[in-house]
Design a protein around this motif. Structure first.
Motif, PDB file in Angstrom:
ATOM      1  N   UNK A  60      -6.885  28.479   4.337  1.00  0.00           N
ATOM      2  CA  UNK A  60      -5.836  29.438   3.956  1.00  0.00           C
ATOM      3  C   UNK A  60      -4.900  29.753   5.124  1.00  0.00           C
ATOM      4  N   UNK A  61      -5.219  29.235   6.305  1.00  0.00           N
ATOM      5  CA  UNK A  61      -4.339  29.477   7.462  1.00  0.00           C
ATOM      6  C   UNK A  61      -3.898  28.160   8.094  1.00  0.00           C
ATOM      7  N   UNK A  62      -3.798  27.110   7.270  1.00  0.00           N
ATOM      8  CA  UNK A  62      -3.175  25.867   7.738  1.00  0.00           C
ATOM      9  C   UNK A  62      -4.115  24.761   8.171  1.00  0.00           C
ATOM     10  N   UNK A  63      -5.420  25.015   8.200  1.00  0.00           N
ATOM     11  CA  UNK A  63      -6.350  23.950   8.597  1.00  0.00           C
ATOM     12  C   UNK A  63      -6.557  23.026   7.406  1.00  0.00           C
ATOM     13  N   UNK A  64      -6.634  21.726   7.688  1.00  0.00           N
ATOM     14  CA  UNK A  64      -6.838  20.773   6.592  1.00  0.00           C
ATOM     15  C   UNK A  64      -8.285  20.284   6.623  1.00  0.00           C
ATOM     16  N   UNK A  65      -8.962  20.367   5.490  1.00  0.00           N
ATOM     17  CA  UNK A  65     -10.323  19.834   5.392  1.00  0.00           C
ATOM     18  C   UNK A  65     -10.257  18.480   4.708  1.00  0.00           C
ATOM     19  N   UNK A  66     -10.917  17.478   5.281  1.00  0.00           N
ATOM     20  CA  UNK A  66     -10.854  16.116   4.729  1.00  0.00           C
ATOM     21  C   UNK A  66     -12.257  15.523   4.678  1.00  0.00           C
ATOM     22  N   UNK A  67     -12.375  14.428   3.943  1.00  0.00           N
ATOM     23  CA  UNK A  67     -13.677  13.771   3.866  1.00  0.00           C
ATOM     24  C   UNK A  67     -13.998  13.036   5.171  1.00  0.00           C
ATOM     25  N   UNK A  68     -12.966  12.363   5.710  1.00  0.00           N
ATOM     26  CA  UNK A  68     -13.161  11.568   6.921  1.00  0.00           C
ATOM     27  C   UNK A  68     -11.946  11.791   7.836  1.00  0.00           C
ATOM     28  N   UNK A  69     -12.202  12.245   9.036  1.00  0.00           N
ATOM     29  CA  UNK A  69     -11.094  12.626   9.924  1.00  0.00           C
ATOM     30  C   UNK A  69     -10.594  11.449  10.778  1.00  0.00           C
ATOM     31  N   UNK A  70     -11.271  10.301  10.671  1.00  0.00           N
ATOM     32  CA  UNK A  70     -11.013   9.207  11.623  1.00  0.00           C
ATOM     33  C   UNK A  70      -9.531   8.834  11.740  1.00  0.00           C
ATOM     34  N   UNK A 100      -4.629   3.124  11.390  1.00  0.00           N
ATOM     35  CA  UNK A 100      -4.410   3.411   9.975  1.00  0.00           C
ATOM     36  C   UNK A 100      -3.509   4.643   9.852  1.00  0.00           C
ATOM     37  N   UNK A 101      -2.762   4.716   8.764  1.00  0.00           N
ATOM     38  CA  UNK A 101      -1.897   5.885   8.556  1.00  0.00           C
ATOM     39  C   UNK A 101      -2.676   6.900   7.724  1.00  0.00           C
ATOM     40  N   UNK A 102      -2.881   8.110   8.253  1.00  0.00           N
ATOM     41  CA  UNK A 102      -3.624   9.105   7.467  1.00  0.00           C
ATOM     42  C   UNK A 102      -2.851   9.483   6.208  1.00  0.00           C
ATOM     43  N   UNK A 103      -3.603   9.797   5.178  1.00  0.00           N
ATOM     44  CA  UNK A 103      -2.982  10.163   3.911  1.00  0.00           C
ATOM     45  C   UNK A 103      -2.036  11.355   4.100  1.00  0.00           C
ATOM     46  N   UNK A 104      -0.852  11.227   3.525  1.00  0.00           N
ATOM     47  CA  UNK A 104       0.102  12.344   3.572  1.00  0.00           C
ATOM     48  C   UNK A 104       0.896  12.426   4.861  1.00  0.00           C
ATOM     49  N   UNK A 105       0.741  11.454   5.741  1.00  0.00           N
ATOM     50  CA  UNK A 105       1.464  11.508   7.022  1.00  0.00           C
ATOM     51  C   UNK A 105       2.542  10.426   7.057  1.00  0.00           C
ATOM     52  N   UNK A 106       3.727  10.814   7.527  1.00  0.00           N
ATOM     53  CA  UNK A 106       4.800   9.866   7.770  1.00  0.00           C
ATOM     54  C   UNK A 106       4.777   9.591   9.282  1.00  0.00           C
ATOM     55  N   UNK A 107       4.312   8.397   9.654  1.00  0.00           N
ATOM     56  CA  UNK A 107       4.096   8.122  11.079  1.00  0.00           C
ATOM     57  C   UNK A 107       5.382   8.188  11.899  1.00  0.00           C
ATOM     58  N   UNK A 108       6.496   7.718  11.292  1.00  0.00           N
ATOM     59  CA  UNK A 108       7.763   7.739  12.036  1.00  0.00           C
ATOM     60  C   UNK A 108       8.117   9.188  12.382  1.00  0.00           C
ATOM     61  N   UNK A 109       7.913  10.064  11.418  1.00  0.00           N
ATOM     62  CA  UNK A 109       8.223  11.473  11.653  1.00  0.00           C
ATOM     63  C   UNK A 109       7.239  12.070  12.673  1.00  0.00           C
ATOM     64  N   UNK A 110       5.984  11.678  12.552  1.00  0.00           N
ATOM     65  CA  UNK A 110       4.970  12.181  13.490  1.00  0.00           C
ATOM     66  C   UNK A 110       5.355  11.803  14.929  1.00  0.00           C
ATOM     67  N   UNK A 111       5.776  10.533  15.102  1.00  0.00           N
ATOM     68  CA  UNK A 111       6.110  10.079  16.458  1.00  0.00           C
ATOM     69  C   UNK A 111       7.377  10.770  16.982  1.00  0.00           C
TER      70      UNK A 111
END
Ligand SMILES: NC(=O)c1ccc[n+]([C@@H]2O[C@H](COP(=O)([O-])OP(=O)(O)OC[C@H]3O[C@@H](n4cnc5c(N)ncnc54)[C@H](O)[C@@H]3O)[C@@H](O)[C@H]2O)c1
Ligand SMILES: O=P(O)(O)OC[C@@H](O)[C@@H](O)[C@H](O)[C@H](O)CO
Length: 481
Positions: free
Chosen positions: A267-277, A332-343
């Motif tokens: 509820x404060x922005x942390x993302x929970x995922x099955x695999x964080x790799x 690998x590109x994590x789900x929901x992430x735009x790598x170009x924008x991340x970089x």
């Protein structure tokens, strides 16, 4: 990418300008529970009842980063009235300094978030208690479970878990927040291994019952200097013995495998995922590896700050190509992430002049960081026959740095537990990296990859002959072709 968008929005939003307009100068007051209300007229302060917080989280080894990152998330949980059930008890294992700073201010402290547009400060109240373990091992174990005498992180965790097992109490979840590959798995192996030394049954109980989710943490947080402390007092009128300066960006992704209650951090922005790799690889191979590359090469070129370095087109082009041409194809590109924008965001964060991160911070502990952040990319690129000249140049930068002289002959301080040994090997080899590469605890089998030692030797010779700027320029040009 919601988090990145929020970050960009926050950067654009007007905050307290770095040079505030003239206004009546308020008195600089100490930071304590008694002065909170007065600070509240200028800063964001806790509005929740601190005394009502349940101390449910024990944070081992509280540093600048955890105060600017994990504790902020828990502070938000309390401040937004999501729950008062997640107060934090800090535990120091090495130095008494933080306890000495925080005790007189009732464990309150200031975090100053700086962007190029200005800064905002908040007082964090979620730290309900801070214990220095060597002085109070029983109290630490009481917090974690109940008493005995341990010394290390693993000793405390194992003893506390054993007390819970004997008392028939459910175990707690252990969340590692280190920039390590699969940090939860590494912590599990260390804790279970440590437990096995004293009791096989306990070790099995921990292996079966305790959750060790891996997590990815991110927020660039430089070390606070005395000048920064004075600036916080000047600008925010708060006399905090040890404030923290940080950037607006913050990210925390955790595997959803908690074994005994999960804080409502989603509820404060942390993302929970099955695999964080995938998230972890993106962050460590792009951000941390780039930090190391820029740290070593920039220092050799005589720079001291990463924002200034990023203003130098030569290094900005180098790190852009390093990320785009050599690292991106490997991860690998994590789900929901735009790598170009991340970089793009990374380049912006590195260049934030309000943070002015020092290259010396990025250069410390190379022998533990490179094997996690840079060498895996290099090894993978070699194995897959992909471009790796810029990664190799970054490694050559570290070798030259270990030789402790920059391009202008100035001596360089090396902050690394294994520094003296590695420096001796780097110096013995000169432009021949073989003695250093033979150190398998750092390099694994990299030294025996056919042709690699010669390749690295070639870069070291160029660095010696042409200097770092010309070598970086040539390698970046070649990569762009
Ligand atoms: N600063 C950042 O930008 C940032 C961001 C993400 C992750 N991190 C990670 O957070 C961790 C702390 O970084 P920081 O910037 O807060 O540093 P820091 O120097 O402010 O704090 C480090 C803390 O850990 C303690 N410590 C060091 N070695 C220890 C050991 N062997 N056993 C127990 N305690 C020990 C120190 O006494 C100190 O309290 C590092 O692992 C770092 O990689 C930092
Ligand atoms: O803290 P270290 O020494 O492991 O690494 C230095 C920086 O690369 C690191 O602290 C980054 O700022 C951080 O990982 C950003 O989230």
């Amino acid at each position: 990418m919601a988090q990145l968008e929020r970050f960009a929005r926050r950067l654009r939003r007007t905050v307290v300008p770095a040079q505030p307009a003239a206004e009546p100068v308020a008195r600089v007051r100490p930071l304590t529970s008694a002065t909170l209300e007065q600070h509240g007229t200028r800063l964001t302060v806790p509005t929740y009842d601190r005394a009502a917080l349940t101390p449910a989280v024990v944070h081992l080894s509280v540093g600048g980063f955890s105060r600017a990152h994990q504790l902020i998330y828990f502070d938000e949980v309390a401040q937004r009235r999501i729950s008062s059930g997640w107060g934090v008890v800090g535990v120091g294992l090495r130095a008494r300094t933080l306890q000495e700073a925080l005790a007189p201010q009732d464990n309150l402290y200031t975090v100053v978030e700086r962007s190029p547009d200005g800064e905002r400060a908040r007082v964090v109240g979620v730290l309900t208690d801070y214990l220095f373990a060597p002085d109070a091992p029983g109290a630490v174990l009481d917090r974690l479970a109940h008493p005995a005498a341990a010394r290390t992180v693993f000793g405390f965790l194992v003893e506390a878990l054993d007390r819970r097992r004997r008392a028939g109490t459910a175990p707690f979840t252990v969340v590692s927040c280190d920039n390590l590959h699969r940090n939860g798995d590494a912590t599990r192996a260390a804790v279970v291994g440590f437990a096995a030394l004293r009791d096989e049954v306990l070790a099995r109980w921990i292996a079966d019952r305790v959750a060790f989710p891996s997590s990815m943490v991110d927020r660039i947080t430089p070390q606070t200097t005395p000048e920064e402390r004075a600036a916080v007092a000047r600008r925010h009128r708060v006399d905090d013995r040890w404030p923290v300066i940080t950037e607006p960006f913050s990210q925390w992704v955790i595997e959803d495998t908690f074994c005994n209650g999960r804080p409502p951090l989603d509820q404060v922005g942390v993302r929970f995922v099955r695999d964080v790799t995938a998230h972890e690889l993106m962050k460590t191979r792009l951000l941390n590896a780039s930090h190391s590359a820029l740290g070593y090469l920039g220092t050799l070129a005589g720079h001291e700050r990463i924002d200034v370095l990023m203003g130098d087109p030569l290094f900005a082009a180098y790190v852009t190509r390093l990320m785009d041409d050599e690292v991106t194809p490997l991860i690998p590109v994590p789900e929901g992430i735009d790598l170009a924008e991340y970089k793009a965001t990374l380049l912006q964060r590195f260049a934030n002049p309000a943070i002015a991160d020092r290259l010396s911070r990025l250069c410390r502990r190379g022998s533990t960081k490179l094997p996690h952040h840079l060498l895996p990319s290099l090894r993978q690129a070699l194995a897959e026959g992909r471009p790796h000249a810029l990664l190799t140049l970054a490694l050559a930068g570290w070798v030259r740095y270990l030789q402790r002289v920059d391009d202008d002959g100035r001596p360089l301080p090396v902050e690394d537990d294994r520094g003296p040994h590695l420096q001796a090997l780097a110096l013995a080899g000169g432009t021949d990296p073989r003695p250093l590469l033979a150190e398998e605890s750092v390099f694994g089998d990299l030294g025996s990859v056919p042709g690699f030692a010669d390749e690295l030797a070639g870069v070291l010779r160029r660095l010696e002959r042409d200097g770092v700027r010309a070598t970086v320029a040539a390698a970046t040009r070649a990569s762009a072709r």
